[in-house]
Design an enzyme around this catalytic site. Sequence first.
Site, mmCIF file in Angstrom:
data_model
loop_
_atom_site.group_PDB
_atom_site.id
_atom_site.type_symbol
_atom_site.label_atom_id
_atom_site.label_comp_id
_atom_site.label_asym_id
_atom_site.label_seq_id
_atom_site.Cartn_x
_atom_site.Cartn_y
_atom_site.Cartn_z
ATOM 1 N N LYS A 13 0.836 -1.211 0.000
ATOM 2 C CA LYS A 13 0.000 0.000 0.000
ATOM 3 C C LYS A 13 0.870 1.262 0.000
ATOM 4 C CE LYS A 13 -2.734 -0.049 3.493
ATOM 5 N NZ LYS A 13 -2.962 1.131 4.334
ATOM 6 N N ARG A 88 -11.590 3.800 8.671
ATOM 7 C CA ARG A 88 -11.440 2.431 9.164
ATOM 8 C C ARG A 88 -12.768 1.880 9.657
ATOM 9 N NH1 ARG A 88 -5.731 3.096 10.330
ATOM 10 N NH2 ARG A 88 -4.651 1.201 10.901
ATOM 11 N N ARG A 127 11.550 -13.191 4.338
ATOM 12 C CA ARG A 127 12.355 -12.015 4.672
ATOM 13 C C ARG A 127 13.038 -12.197 6.033
ATOM 14 N NH1 ARG A 127 8.452 -7.337 4.046
ATOM 15 N NH2 ARG A 127 7.588 -8.514 2.336
ATOM 16 N N ARG A 135 12.370 -14.626 15.198
ATOM 17 C CA ARG A 135 11.873 -15.951 14.837
ATOM 18 C C ARG A 135 10.704 -15.853 13.876
ATOM 19 N NH1 ARG A 135 10.546 -18.940 20.162
ATOM 20 N NH2 ARG A 135 8.819 -19.559 18.832
ATOM 21 N N ARG A 146 -2.858 -9.498 12.474
ATOM 22 C CA ARG A 146 -3.101 -8.203 11.815
ATOM 23 C C ARG A 146 -3.953 -8.378 10.563
ATOM 24 N NH1 ARG A 146 2.245 -5.375 10.575
ATOM 25 N NH2 ARG A 146 0.918 -3.623 10.043
HETATM 26 P P1 AMP Z 1 -1.555 2.749 10.899
HETATM 27 O O1 AMP Z 1 -0.232 3.422 10.759
HETATM 28 O O2 AMP Z 1 -2.541 3.147 9.834
HETATM 29 O O3 AMP Z 1 -1.447 1.251 11.055
HETATM 30 O O4 AMP Z 1 -2.193 3.275 12.277
HETATM 31 C C1 AMP Z 1 -1.533 3.091 13.516
HETATM 32 C C2 AMP Z 1 -2.520 3.295 14.666
HETATM 33 O O5 AMP Z 1 -3.071 4.612 14.604
HETATM 34 C C3 AMP Z 1 -3.730 2.376 14.636
HETATM 35 O O6 AMP Z 1 -3.469 1.139 15.261
HETATM 36 C C4 AMP Z 1 -4.758 3.188 15.408
HETATM 37 O O7 AMP Z 1 -4.527 3.117 16.802
HETATM 38 C C5 AMP Z 1 -4.441 4.597 14.965
HETATM 39 N N1 AMP Z 1 -5.234 4.973 13.761
HETATM 40 C C6 AMP Z 1 -4.770 5.293 12.517
HETATM 41 N N2 AMP Z 1 -5.767 5.578 11.671
HETATM 42 C C7 AMP Z 1 -6.915 5.423 12.395
HETATM 43 C C8 AMP Z 1 -8.297 5.551 12.091
HETATM 44 N N3 AMP Z 1 -8.729 5.882 10.850
HETATM 45 N N4 AMP Z 1 -9.190 5.321 13.093
HETATM 46 C C9 AMP Z 1 -8.796 4.993 14.330
HETATM 47 N N5 AMP Z 1 -7.514 4.835 14.687
HETATM 48 C C10 AMP Z 1 -6.574 5.053 13.733
#
Ligand code: AMP
Length: 189
Positions: A13, A88, A127, A135, A146
């Site tokens: 992405k 999200r 990787r 590990r 995830r």
């Molecule tokens: P990311 O870098 O997109 O994986 O986001 C890292 C963390 O930021 C997530 O685990 C959430 O805690 C928070 N976060 C990012 N975008 C959102 C969103 N649209 N809504 C809620 N939390 C977000």
Amino acid sequence: MRLILLGPPGAGKGTQAKILVEAYGISQLSTGDILRAAIAARTPIGLEAKVVMDRGDLVSDIVVNGVVLERLDAEDCKTGFILDGFPRTIAQAEALDRMLIDKGMKLDAVIEIRANDDELVRRVIQRAQESGGARADDNEEVLRKRLVVYSEQAAPLVAYYAERGLLRAVDGMAPVDEVAAVIKAAIDQ
Ligand code: AMP
């Protein structure tokens, strides 16, 4: 050009977002990056978000929607934007719709980069083995979790944008250049 990019972790992405930013002269708007910057700058939003992010939970819609609204008004978003990590939830998607209506803006497309979970896991394990680092089974367990979280979050959003005729699904497992070409063709169609 106003886009949303959806895709599981490890599907490329970030790489595709960079290519689209270059190709269309638009800004990448990543809520995760903005929140991490707020934490680093110790702003009130950052302090509130840190506790939640450290737990791995979602930051509240009110906070995240506010962050996006502020960014949409910024000068660098005038030519367009690519949203990454937002929306999200359906509540966020609905809030985004309202923001865009208020500003007289329309989304052009929602790109869903599709990937095969087993192939993503295989790549991460490979990787890890090549780098001789952590590990591989630890990595696999975390990544599989995830991927499940992602698909639970993404499924309603995919349906939401498909209903509105905005969804463009592309196969993310091809080489980077091919994926980029397919995305551009899907946007320009
Ligand atoms: P990311 O870098 O997109 O994986 O986001 C890292 C963390 O930021 C997530 O685990 C959430 O805690 C928070 N976060 C990012 N975008 C959102 C969103 N649209 N809504 C809620 N939390 C977000």
